[in-house]
Design an enzyme around this catalytic site. Structure first.
Site, PDB file in Angstrom:
ATOM      1  N   HIS B 257       0.836  -1.207   0.000  1.00  0.00           N
ATOM      2  CA  HIS B 257       0.000   0.000   0.000  1.00  0.00           C
ATOM      3  C   HIS B 257       0.874   1.262   0.000  1.00  0.00           C
ATOM      4  O   HIS B 257       0.705   2.152  -0.838  1.00  0.00           O
ATOM      5  CB  HIS B 257      -0.905  -0.034   1.243  1.00  0.00           C
ATOM      6  CG  HIS B 257      -1.818   1.130   1.370  1.00  0.00           C
ATOM      7  ND1 HIS B 257      -3.142   1.097   0.988  1.00  0.00           N
ATOM      8  CD2 HIS B 257      -1.629   2.388   1.842  1.00  0.00           C
ATOM      9  CE1 HIS B 257      -3.715   2.263   1.210  1.00  0.00           C
ATOM     10  NE2 HIS B 257      -2.811   3.073   1.740  1.00  0.00           N
ATOM     11  N   GLU B 258       1.815   1.313   0.914  1.00  0.00           N
ATOM     12  CA  GLU B 258       2.670   2.513   1.004  1.00  0.00           C
ATOM     13  C   GLU B 258       3.583   2.628  -0.209  1.00  0.00           C
ATOM     14  O   GLU B 258       3.933   3.738  -0.628  1.00  0.00           O
ATOM     15  CB  GLU B 258       3.471   2.500   2.307  1.00  0.00           C
ATOM     16  CG  GLU B 258       2.632   2.485   3.583  1.00  0.00           C
ATOM     17  CD  GLU B 258       1.575   3.583   3.649  1.00  0.00           C
ATOM     18  OE1 GLU B 258       1.771   4.645   3.023  1.00  0.00           O
ATOM     19  OE2 GLU B 258       0.542   3.377   4.326  1.00  0.00           O
ATOM     20  N   HIS B 261       1.688   4.615  -2.730  1.00  0.00           N
ATOM     21  CA  HIS B 261       1.814   6.058  -2.459  1.00  0.00           C
ATOM     22  C   HIS B 261       3.197   6.569  -2.866  1.00  0.00           C
ATOM     23  O   HIS B 261       3.337   7.615  -3.497  1.00  0.00           O
ATOM     24  CB  HIS B 261       1.624   6.331  -0.957  1.00  0.00           C
ATOM     25  CG  HIS B 261       0.205   6.286  -0.483  1.00  0.00           C
ATOM     26  ND1 HIS B 261      -0.782   7.092  -0.993  1.00  0.00           N
ATOM     27  CD2 HIS B 261      -0.398   5.540   0.485  1.00  0.00           C
ATOM     28  CE1 HIS B 261      -1.938   6.848  -0.372  1.00  0.00           C
ATOM     29  NE2 HIS B 261      -1.735   5.900   0.528  1.00  0.00           N
ATOM     30  N   GLU B 287      -4.686   7.716  -2.997  1.00  0.00           N
ATOM     31  CA  GLU B 287      -5.231   6.458  -2.491  1.00  0.00           C
ATOM     32  C   GLU B 287      -5.520   5.490  -3.635  1.00  0.00           C
ATOM     33  O   GLU B 287      -5.440   4.271  -3.457  1.00  0.00           O
ATOM     34  CB  GLU B 287      -6.493   6.748  -1.673  1.00  0.00           C
ATOM     35  CG  GLU B 287      -6.894   5.645  -0.723  1.00  0.00           C
ATOM     36  CD  GLU B 287      -5.950   5.477   0.472  1.00  0.00           C
ATOM     37  OE1 GLU B 287      -5.077   6.340   0.711  1.00  0.00           O
ATOM     38  OE2 GLU B 287      -6.079   4.446   1.167  1.00  0.00           O
TER      39      GLU B 287
END
Lengths: 492, 492
Positions: B257-258, B261, B287
């Protein structure tokens, strides 16, 4: 009092921003990825721009004019003295010159590193000439009619002069040369370590020793970096060390050295947090703390007892028979070429050499082109060895490439101050060695915190030492300490 | 063009200082010792003061007035739009109000944490009322005659409105509720993991997966922190994750997830480095990147194949029979109370609940005292479960305590955008799953870099998605994706 309050509010923010700048430096040396470097340079430059604007802000000029120092208490007067000095210095240096110095020294470091790798002084010479010319111009702007080199000294050791330092160093030199001559002519040869030491265990032991010396891990941390350093003031003071599998002393004594610097900053009175007084007063006094932790305590016979036990407990058989032999091992004297690897005696001879040569470079008495020859001649005179290549001679240190003229003498000044403090502390406190032999340095570090560290910049540097020693600030205690310790180890 | 150049030089420095602020935040969460917190707060406040002064600087007002946007190229016009928005926003909020919000929200977080620990909403209610009143006042200052909640949204998702988002969310809700009903009523129960997983091995695997997804470790780093986050723009983008010995997916999917980003920030064109356009355009688009990496790719059937192999290779027998079972395991649906632990379906229901309630809180339609009751009723309606305690209900998230109103909807907006992008990407690129099954995500991440990430803030957020998808920006692709994937897993 409104002007003073306004000035202090403004200054507190400036000091806080300066702390941020220091944190970025720490990050760069320990955490930042390599590919982030160029962006970081721009970020740092933006912050430096903000800091420069604040240091020369006309509001500060006005507040300084409006405040009558005599109406303030002792701490207020010390704050005023430091703010005034910084503001005056920053205001005297033209912005263009400051920017040019930043630009040139930033690339000069790379050019120096390349020249050193290539063993080619000529490749670095034009850059060094340019750096010296710029730093001379800056110092002239600050000095006015005063001495240019003395103006440089003020950045690192405010309140002192080349004359004062020179007198001490001239007294040191012949006795250090004589002492090293006797040692190297003696029959005694302390055993060197000759095995591998697990880097993780080196770090674990360093961590334990740092705690033992009173370093507060709740307000700091210990990491690895290429060059050991201490960074930050007040309640965020971080240290680094390095590990070499063949030489655990590099890690251990670098840690203890940086712990000395860090404890100084951590132990400054919280009343001065994020103010000019809330920093170590000078490089010399700073170095006195790192050196007394590292040498007078850390390499003393009593602490060596403790450390020998810790080493064998951590690493097993280290190839040294007993604590007495270990004491000799950690104090081995040998005339190497490199300052940062030097023992307590040769280290000062390294500094004295640089102090004399850099004054000549700044005055123009010595041309840059003639530096290698002058260096090598002096080295042979004091060390009894011919320099074999520039990286072992005048290209070994980064300092001059980044414009640090007037910095070198503070190393030996720190040793001189450490000698004075050690003598005074041992007069005040009886039985320290019994505690050191158990690894308990608490009474000594408390004495240093009480007599030196807590004051931060409240007194001028020489005064800090004089107050702690009952007025004794000279090279005699250091010489006596060295002659006694090495006399014992080498049976002189 | 001088005004534009001056404005951009000034802005570039401001953005650089903003990056420093981000780095301090990273340091605080990963490296800083606990006892350094109070000093750090003062350092951060000093830097925020500098940033606020720059954002409202009258020089900027003048430059903005002097520049004719139409004479600039596309990038220049985008820079102007963003600078204008930021300057206008900052200038409309009175300095006293901004300071009061900073002060109140900074202590509110602690009060919220205490109330949550005590399971006592009443203890937090007065603080929440104060935060809402202040944020409402701020939004009114910005909105003028416009809608107050829409003004809040602009901080996180510029260019959108509650009406636009509400329409999407209203279409999502019934089908998500229906889907979760069918799933929880089905006979299928994917196996959960039930053993310990060495945290160091979790980190090593996360590291490998991050590299596989194209995260550039030469311009960033991966560390542990209490809450996973990504920090920084351009060439210094750092991520964190966390480890739980019982739940390796927490570490692995937080990392992926990170990485989404971080890759967004790392892949923005270097032409925009340290400028307003050089940042991700909105929280929603941000997101979308983290979610498509984590879910549409990372929790897809093909990548699960690869990850199953990596897991067994790293940890040995993980108690799951094969890759197909593993695909079901990483997509297990269960109606827990906590948003951050929710599966892909319940997660959106969590967000929709918060979006509806926070609008009512801001408008005053819902009194703070009535929040628990409203929350619990809505939760039971959508999740089919009664909330058992406030920490599992309206006290679970930190957001409102620190004034983040208008932030929650961007999570589901990101999922909606990710659904659109995933559909478009799979239309453009044939055979992705064969590559994903080998752990090769390069064509997919290059497509995202090319179509979304490189642009940074060049286009408005909705336009970025529309350009990448040929105009499709709605909730249908997400719903189709969820219904298909979970239909397959749960044999619906």
């Amino acid at each position: 009092m409104t002007a003073f309050k306004n000035l202090m509010d403004f200054t507190r923010q400036t000091v806080a921003l300066g702390q941020i700048s220091g944190r970025l430096g720490w990050d760069q040396e320990t955490m930042m990825a390599e590919g982030s470097g160029a962006q970081r340079a721009e970020e740092t430059a933006a912050l430096e721009g903000v800091l420069h604007a604040r240091r020369t802000d006309p509001k500060v000029t006005q507040w300084l004019a409006d405040i009558h120092d005599a109406t303030l208490d002792q701490a207020g007067q010390a704050q005023m003295r430091l703010i005034r000095e910084q503001h005056t210095r920053a205001s005297k240096v033209p912005g263009d010159l400051a920017a040019e110095i930043a630009r040139v020294t930033s690339s000069a470091q790379g050019i120096w590193a390349q020249a050193r790798a290539a063993e080619n002084f000529a490749q670095f010479a034009p850059t060094l000439e340019r750096v010296i010319a710029l730093k001379r111009e800056e110092a002239q702007a600050i000095a006015g009619d005063g001495d240019v080199y003395d103006a440089m000294l003020q950045d690192y050791e405010p309140g002192t002069s080349a004359k004062e330092i020179g007198a001490m160093f001239d007294a040191l030199r012949p006795r250090l040369v004589a002492l090293r001559g006797k040692i190297l002519g003696s029959e005694t040869t302390p055993r060197a370590l000759d095995r591998d030491f697990d880097p993780d265990l080196q770090m674990a032991l360093s961590n334990k020793l740092a705690q033992g010396f009173g370093y507060d891990f709740n307000r700091g941390r210990l990491d690895k970096a290429v060059h050991p350093f201490s960074s930050g003031s007040g309640n965020d003071v971080r240290i680094t060390t390095r590990t070499d599998p063949r030489n655990p002393f590099n890690c251990i004594y670098s840690t203890i050295h940086e712990v000395g610097h860090a404890c100084y900053e951590q132990n400054i009175s919280q009343d001065y947090l994020l103010t000019p007084v809330g920093n170590g007063v000078s490089m010399g006094v700073h170095e006195s703390q790192s050196r007394i932790y590292e040498n007078q305590i850390g390499r003393g016979a009593a602490y060596s007892d403790y450390l020998f036990g810790q080493m064998t407990q951590t690493f097993g058989d280290i190839g040294v028979a007993d604590a007495e032999a270990f004491f000799a091992t950690v104090n081995r004297v040998s005339s190497g070429y490199i300052r940062t690897e030097a023992d307590e005696i040769h280290y000062n001879l390294h500094v004295l050499l640089r102090f004399d040569l850099e004054r000549q470079l700044v005055s123009g008495e010595l041309a840059v082109a003639d530096l290698p020859e002058a260096w090598n001649a002096r080295f042979e005179a004091d060390f009894g060895v011919k320099v074999d290549k520039p990286s072992n001679g005048c290209l070994q240190d980064v300092h001059w490439s980044v414009g640090l003229f007037g910095y070198f003498p503070t190393y030996t000044l720190g040793n001189v101050y450490a000698g004075c403090l050690n003598q005074a502390m041992r007069k005040d406190l009886v039985g320290l060695d019994t505690e050191f032999a158990q690894g308990d340095t608490s009474r000594a570090t408390q004495w240093l915190a009480q007599n030196v560290q807590q004051h931060g910049g409240l007194f001028e540097s020489r005064d800090v030492i004089a107050r702690a020693t009952g007025g004794i600030v000279n090279e005699q205690p250091l010489l006596a300490y060295l002659e006694e310790k090495f006399g014992q180890i080498y049976n002189l």
